[in-house]
Design a protein around this motif. Structure first.
Motif, PDB file in Angstrom:
ATOM      1  N   CYS A 219       0.838  -1.207   0.000  1.00  0.00           N
ATOM      2  CA  CYS A 219       0.000   0.000   0.000  1.00  0.00           C
ATOM      3  C   CYS A 219       0.872   1.255   0.000  1.00  0.00           C
ATOM      4  O   CYS A 219       1.813   1.371   0.787  1.00  0.00           O
ATOM      5  CB  CYS A 219      -0.920  -0.004   1.215  1.00  0.00           C
ATOM      6  N   TYR A 233      -3.764  -1.777  -8.527  1.00  0.00           N
ATOM      7  CA  TYR A 233      -4.324  -1.390  -7.232  1.00  0.00           C
ATOM      8  C   TYR A 233      -3.168  -1.061  -6.281  1.00  0.00           C
ATOM      9  O   TYR A 233      -2.323  -1.921  -6.005  1.00  0.00           O
ATOM     10  CB  TYR A 233      -5.174  -2.516  -6.649  1.00  0.00           C
ATOM     11  N   SER A 237      -7.203  -0.207   1.372  1.00  0.00           N
ATOM     12  CA  SER A 237      -8.505  -0.107   2.025  1.00  0.00           C
ATOM     13  C   SER A 237      -9.153   1.244   1.760  1.00  0.00           C
ATOM     14  O   SER A 237      -8.512   2.173   1.246  1.00  0.00           O
ATOM     15  CB  SER A 237      -8.339  -0.300   3.537  1.00  0.00           C
ATOM     16  N   ASP A 238     -10.432   1.354   2.148  1.00  0.00           N
ATOM     17  CA  ASP A 238     -11.135   2.635   2.026  1.00  0.00           C
ATOM     18  C   ASP A 238     -10.486   3.694   2.912  1.00  0.00           C
ATOM     19  O   ASP A 238     -10.457   4.877   2.551  1.00  0.00           O
ATOM     20  CB  ASP A 238     -12.609   2.466   2.415  1.00  0.00           C
ATOM     21  N   GLU A 239      -9.985   3.277   4.070  1.00  0.00           N
ATOM     22  CA  GLU A 239      -9.336   4.234   4.966  1.00  0.00           C
ATOM     23  C   GLU A 239      -8.121   4.859   4.297  1.00  0.00           C
ATOM     24  O   GLU A 239      -7.913   6.083   4.368  1.00  0.00           O
ATOM     25  CB  GLU A 239      -8.908   3.538   6.266  1.00  0.00           C
ATOM     26  N   CYS A 240      -7.332   4.032   3.632  1.00  0.00           N
ATOM     27  CA  CYS A 240      -6.136   4.549   2.955  1.00  0.00           C
ATOM     28  C   CYS A 240      -6.522   5.393   1.743  1.00  0.00           C
ATOM     29  O   CYS A 240      -5.820   6.353   1.404  1.00  0.00           O
ATOM     30  CB  CYS A 240      -5.220   3.401   2.533  1.00  0.00           C
ATOM     31  N   ARG A 241      -7.630   5.042   1.097  1.00  0.00           N
ATOM     32  CA  ARG A 241      -8.092   5.864  -0.024  1.00  0.00           C
ATOM     33  C   ARG A 241      -8.520   7.254   0.469  1.00  0.00           C
ATOM     34  O   ARG A 241      -8.281   8.266  -0.200  1.00  0.00           O
ATOM     35  CB  ARG A 241      -9.243   5.163  -0.751  1.00  0.00           C
ATOM     36  N   LYS A 242      -9.142   7.296   1.639  1.00  0.00           N
ATOM     37  CA  LYS A 242      -9.533   8.590   2.209  1.00  0.00           C
ATOM     38  C   LYS A 242      -8.293   9.405   2.580  1.00  0.00           C
ATOM     39  O   LYS A 242      -8.245  10.613   2.359  1.00  0.00           O
ATOM     40  CB  LYS A 242     -10.412   8.370   3.449  1.00  0.00           C
TER      41      LYS A 242
END
Length: 338
Positions: A219, A233, A237-242
């Motif tokens: 990541c 990719y 995770s969504d958290e890392c995308r945020k």
């Protein structure tokens, strides 16, 4: 349901580790429990089990129990010693096993399913082998099969080729066997079930990853590895995308701020430059005025660069800097008119 590591009577059901992989949702589901209870739990949710968790695909391989110091094996040897017939009282045997029970309970409580399952199987095997001929040797043999990947994954990651080669070279007869439970009732996917060793289950998992052309990636935000559909990719995770979205906005704002800052500086700089250039290109250049304006220009340039640095360090507001630059343009106009 919690497991009791102080129990002294052997159970009659075999404890199993059941794994289901969902390619579409990119998840893994792991259930640990006695065989019949695990089957009922998977089929209609009624069985009493020790562990049931659905996690992102690849988590088992990524966070598999690692034991570079061989603590599992050391505790297994202490269990073996308690089989000795030199202890006249049963209480002495349980006194020896008490710290091992604490070790197993701590591993059970850490919620990593590979460690949790190994802890339960260790105590179950200890109770099962006690009254068997050559039970001490049988106990160590069985636990060695169970623990083998733990030491290996202290050195390698499960998906690395070196790990697969090492596992393949040490596999024993019967160790590569697992049960395959086909879809039924509320269990829409096949379920691979292991009890003796983790190795065939790991091989199954890696085979599925390869079959689906998935890859392990790092990541870009948190630095953790995760299983992805392809190398395109980069976030786990969504958290890392945020987090990345917030970082991208901050970088954009900083660039915009920096661009605006440079633009303000360049506007004022060339205002001075063009005034000085006009003096130098006059038909009858005023040498004295050129000298005065040139000296003031150099002072302005140094002060402007210093103030620009203060803005970047947030010691001066950008609007304050812009107002100062505008006033400096007025200063050069006054010098030109004198």
């Amino acid at each position: 349901m919690d497991y009791d590591f102080t129990r002294r009577e052997r159970g009659f059901g075999k404890i199993v580790f059941a794994l289901t992989l969902d390619r579409k949702k990119m998840t893994e589901r792991i259930v640990v429990g006695e065989t019949n209870e695990t089957r009922r739990h998977l089929e209609n949710g009624t069985g009493e089990i020790y562990y049931d968790c659905t996690r992102p695909l690849g988590q088992l391989l990524l966070y598999f129990e690692a034991d570079i110091k061989r603590q599992w094996n050391l505790n297994a040897m202490r269990l073996r010693e308690s089989y000795s017939k030199i202890f006249p009282f049963e209480s002495e045997r349980w006194k020896i096993t008490s710290p091992i029970s604490d070790f197993l309970n701590s591993k059970y409580k850490n919620s990593e399913p590979s460690a949790m399952f190994a802890a339960i199987r260790t105590w179950e095997e200890y109770l099962n082998c006690y009254n068997i001929n050559h039970g001490a040797d049988l106990l160590i043999q069985r636990l060695n099969l169970l623990y083998r990947p733990f030491f290996l994954y202290g050195e390698y990651k499960p998906w690395q080729e070196e790990a697969s080669v090492a596992l393949s070279q040490t596999i024993h007869d019967g160790e590569s066997q697992v049960e395959l439970w086909y879809p039924v009732n509320k269990r829409p996917f096949e379920c691979v079930v292991a009890s003796v060793s983790f190795q065939p289950l790991i091989f199954y998992y890696l085979h599925k990853v390869e079959e689906w052309n998935f890859v392990f990636s790092e990541c870009k935000v948190c630095g953790r590895y995760f299983l992805a559909r392809s190398r395109h990719y980069e976030l786990c995770s969504d958290e890392c995308r945020k987090v990345q979205a917030v970082q991208a906005k901050q970088e954009f704002d900083e660039r915009a701020k920096s661009d605006s800052l440079e633009q303000s500086y360049e506007t004022a700089y060339y205002y001075w430059y063009n005034r000085l250039r006009k003096l130098k290109r006059a038909k009858n250049p005023d040498v004295e005025k050129i000298s005065v304006v040139s000296g003031a220009f150099e002072v302005f340039r140094k002060e402007a660069i210093k103030c620009k640095g203060m803005v970047k360090r947030r010691e001066m507001g950008q609007k304050e800097y812009a107002d100062w630059l505008f006033k400096q343009q007025n200063e050069v106009d006054k010098l030109m008119d004198e």
